[in-house]
Every structure is written in structure tokens, then in C-alpha cells.
Design a protein around this motif. Structure first.
Motif, PDB file in Angstrom:
ATOM      1  N   UNK A  39       0.810  -1.214   0.000  1.00 18.17           N
ATOM      2  CA  UNK A  39       0.000   0.000   0.000  1.00 18.17           C
ATOM      3  C   UNK A  39       0.842   1.263   0.000  1.00 18.17           C
ATOM      4  N   UNK A  40       0.126   2.376  -0.063  1.00 17.77           N
ATOM      5  CA  UNK A  40       0.775   3.690  -0.130  1.00 17.77           C
ATOM      6  C   UNK A  40       0.250   4.582   0.994  1.00 17.77           C
ATOM      7  N   UNK A  41       1.197   5.151   1.746  1.00 16.34           N
ATOM      8  CA  UNK A  41       0.875   6.106   2.812  1.00 16.34           C
ATOM      9  C   UNK A  41       1.193   7.504   2.301  1.00 16.34           C
ATOM     10  N   UNK A  42       0.267   8.437   2.490  1.00 18.25           N
ATOM     11  CA  UNK A  42       0.563   9.848   2.234  1.00 18.25           C
ATOM     12  C   UNK A  42       0.572  10.516   3.600  1.00 18.25           C
ATOM     13  N   UNK A  43       1.684  11.149   3.940  1.00 20.11           N
ATOM     14  CA  UNK A  43       1.808  11.830   5.226  1.00 20.11           C
ATOM     15  C   UNK A  43       1.694  13.328   5.011  1.00 20.11           C
ATOM     16  N   UNK A  44       0.759  13.941   5.720  1.00 14.41           N
ATOM     17  CA  UNK A  44       0.621  15.398   5.694  1.00 14.41           C
ATOM     18  C   UNK A  44       0.987  15.885   7.088  1.00 14.41           C
ATOM     19  N   UNK A  45       2.169  16.465   7.173  1.00 13.62           N
ATOM     20  CA  UNK A  45       2.740  16.836   8.464  1.00 13.62           C
ATOM     21  C   UNK A  45       2.751  18.355   8.612  1.00 13.62           C
ATOM     22  N   UNK A  58       5.758   4.791  -0.514  1.00 16.04           N
ATOM     23  CA  UNK A  58       5.162   3.874  -1.488  1.00 16.04           C
ATOM     24  C   UNK A  58       5.686   2.467  -1.232  1.00 16.04           C
ATOM     25  N   UNK A  59       4.852   1.655  -0.622  1.00 15.58           N
ATOM     26  CA  UNK A  59       5.204   0.255  -0.409  1.00 15.58           C
ATOM     27  C   UNK A  59       4.201  -0.626  -1.160  1.00 15.58           C
ATOM     28  N   UNK A  60       3.863  -0.144  -2.352  1.00 17.84           N
ATOM     29  CA  UNK A  60       2.982  -0.918  -3.228  1.00 17.84           C
ATOM     30  C   UNK A  60       3.685  -1.169  -4.559  1.00 17.84           C
ATOM     31  N   UNK A  61       4.377  -0.132  -5.045  1.00 17.79           N
ATOM     32  CA  UNK A  61       5.017  -0.226  -6.358  1.00 17.79           C
ATOM     33  C   UNK A  61       6.542  -0.168  -6.294  1.00 17.79           C
ATOM     34  N   UNK A  62       7.059   0.906  -5.668  1.00 22.19           N
ATOM     35  CA  UNK A  62       8.497   1.175  -5.773  1.00 22.19           C
ATOM     36  C   UNK A  62       9.316   0.889  -4.520  1.00 22.19           C
ATOM     37  N   UNK A  63       8.673   0.825  -3.365  1.00 19.12           N
ATOM     38  CA  UNK A  63       9.425   0.653  -2.123  1.00 19.12           C
ATOM     39  C   UNK A  63      10.292   1.867  -1.863  1.00 19.12           C
ATOM     40  N   UNK A  64       9.681   3.056  -1.908  1.00 18.60           N
ATOM     41  CA  UNK A  64      10.458   4.289  -1.764  1.00 18.60           C
ATOM     42  C   UNK A  64       9.701   5.342  -0.957  1.00 18.60           C
ATOM     43  N   UNK A  69       2.702  14.701  -3.065  1.00 22.81           N
ATOM     44  CA  UNK A  69       1.489  13.898  -2.978  1.00 22.81           C
ATOM     45  C   UNK A  69       1.682  12.543  -3.631  1.00 22.81           C
ATOM     46  N   UNK A  70       0.911  11.574  -3.135  1.00 23.62           N
ATOM     47  CA  UNK A  70       1.000  10.208  -3.640  1.00 23.62           C
ATOM     48  C   UNK A  70       0.470  10.106  -5.058  1.00 23.62           C
ATOM     49  N   UNK A  71       1.219   9.401  -5.887  1.00 27.42           N
ATOM     50  CA  UNK A  71       0.787   9.071  -7.250  1.00 27.42           C
ATOM     51  C   UNK A  71       1.141   7.618  -7.454  1.00 27.42           C
ATOM     52  N   UNK A  72       0.237   6.714  -7.638  1.00 26.63           N
ATOM     53  CA  UNK A  72      -1.217   6.887  -7.681  1.00 26.63           C
ATOM     54  C   UNK A  72      -1.799   7.192  -6.308  1.00 26.63           C
ATOM     55  N   UNK A  73      -3.121   7.208  -6.245  1.00 25.13           N
ATOM     56  CA  UNK A  73      -3.858   7.534  -5.026  1.00 25.13           C
ATOM     57  C   UNK A  73      -3.387   6.676  -3.847  1.00 25.13           C
ATOM     58  N   UNK A  74      -3.212   7.295  -2.659  1.00 23.18           N
ATOM     59  CA  UNK A  74      -2.762   6.526  -1.493  1.00 23.18           C
ATOM     60  C   UNK A  74      -3.893   5.664  -0.911  1.00 23.18           C
ATOM     61  N   UNK A  75      -3.493   4.600  -0.206  1.00 20.34           N
ATOM     62  CA  UNK A  75      -4.473   3.796   0.521  1.00 20.34           C
ATOM     63  C   UNK A  75      -5.000   4.593   1.710  1.00 20.34           C
ATOM     64  N   UNK A 114      -2.682   1.385  10.312  1.00 24.60           N
ATOM     65  CA  UNK A 114      -2.033   0.684  11.427  1.00 24.60           C
ATOM     66  C   UNK A 114      -0.733   0.016  10.987  1.00 24.60           C
ATOM     67  N   UNK A 115      -0.548  -0.200   9.706  1.00 26.22           N
ATOM     68  CA  UNK A 115       0.686  -0.824   9.210  1.00 26.22           C
ATOM     69  C   UNK A 115       1.887   0.114   9.281  1.00 26.22           C
ATOM     70  N   UNK A 116       1.633   1.420   9.420  1.00 25.50           N
ATOM     71  CA  UNK A 116       2.741   2.374   9.462  1.00 25.50           C
ATOM     72  C   UNK A 116       3.663   2.104  10.648  1.00 25.50           C
ATOM     73  N   UNK A 117       3.085   1.751  11.792  1.00 24.88           N
ATOM     74  CA  UNK A 117       3.910   1.417  12.971  1.00 24.88           C
ATOM     75  C   UNK A 117       4.929   0.332  12.627  1.00 24.88           C
ATOM     76  N   UNK A 118       4.459  -0.716  11.946  1.00 30.18           N
ATOM     77  CA  UNK A 118       5.337  -1.824  11.578  1.00 30.18           C
ATOM     78  C   UNK A 118       6.438  -1.403  10.621  1.00 30.18           C
TER      79      UNK A 118
END
Length: 129
Positions: A39-45, A58-64, A69-75, A114-118
Motif C-alpha cells: 500500500x501507499x501512505x501519504x503523510x501530511x505533516x 510507497x510500499x505498493x510499487x516502488x518501495x520508496x 502527494x501520492x501518485x497513484x492515489x494513497x491507501x 495501522x501498518x505504518x507502525x510496523x
């Protein structure tokens, strides 16, 4: 990868370290992390000055990790303060507690958030954040 660092955001240091961990992964480690998270996390800090920085993990496509902003749409889009992100990354507070106390807000798939913690814990172990 200094392209994720932004002056005035302490979180950007953590995100730069996270990006470095991802870059240091072997192809196999990257594939495992992508498969595990998927999945993809978008963080707005928001920092102390009220400015907003946007990063994408991006832990869905590129691992980066990248700035913007997320491209494609974040989970999930996670909205939080610079200080709260620091505490999350340091393990001083967990995501659920931050959410329950209103320090963290989500848009999109809340369960995926919740996966962000991991992700942070795995990177911390590897990078000694």
C-alpha cells in the motif's frame, strides 16, 4: 536521499533515514516489504510554524519515500503534527493511541494506517533511527 528533507520539519530527517533504509534494501528485501505492506501512505505533516509538508511512502510499487502527494492515489492519508510523527518514529507513542487522542487523523483506509507502525519499527531496527 536528501530530496525528502525539508527545512523546518524534523520529520523529514526521519523520512530521509527511512528512504535510505529502503534504498539499502536488496531487491529481495524490497519485494518482501512491498508484499507485506502492499500500500501507499501519504503523510501530511504540520510543523510548529503551521506549514504543511507532504511525503509519500510507497510500499505498493516502488518501495520508496518521496516528497509530494501520492501518485497513484494513497491507501491512506495520515494527518499529524511534526512532533507526533517524531514520537511515532521513536516509538514513544503508537499510532492507535495518537489516533484516539486526536493527534493523528486519517483519510481513507484506517486499518491500513495501522501498518505504518510496523514499517517504522522495521526501518528503525535497520537504521537505528
Amino acid at each position: 536521499m536528501s530530496s525528502v528533507k525539508v527545512d523546518g520539519f524534523k520529520s523529514s530527517e526521519v523520512l530521509a533515514a527511512l528512504a535510505a533504509v529502503f534504498e539499502g534494501y536488496s531487491d529481495e528485501e524490497r519485494k518482501q516489504q512491498i508484499k507485506k505492506t502492499n500500500g501507499i501512505f501519504e503523510l501530511r505533516v504540520k510543523n510548529a510554524g503551521g506549514q504543511e509538508g507532504i511525503w509519500t511512502i510507497d510500499l505498493k510499487n516502488t518501495g520508496s519515500v518521496y516528497l509530494g502527494e501520492a501518485k497513484p492515489k494513497p491507501n491512506v492519508t495520515i494527518l499529524l503534527s511534526d512532533e507526533t510523527f517524531q514520537d511515532l518514529a521513536a516509538g514513544k507513542v503508537d499510532g492507535q493511541k495518537a489516533f484516539m487522542t486526536g493527534k493523528l487523523k486519517t483519510k481513507g483506509n484506517m486499518m491500513f494506517a495501522t501498518k505504518l507502525d510496523g514499517v517504522l519499527k522495521a526501518a528503525k531496527a535497520k537504521a537505528k533511527l
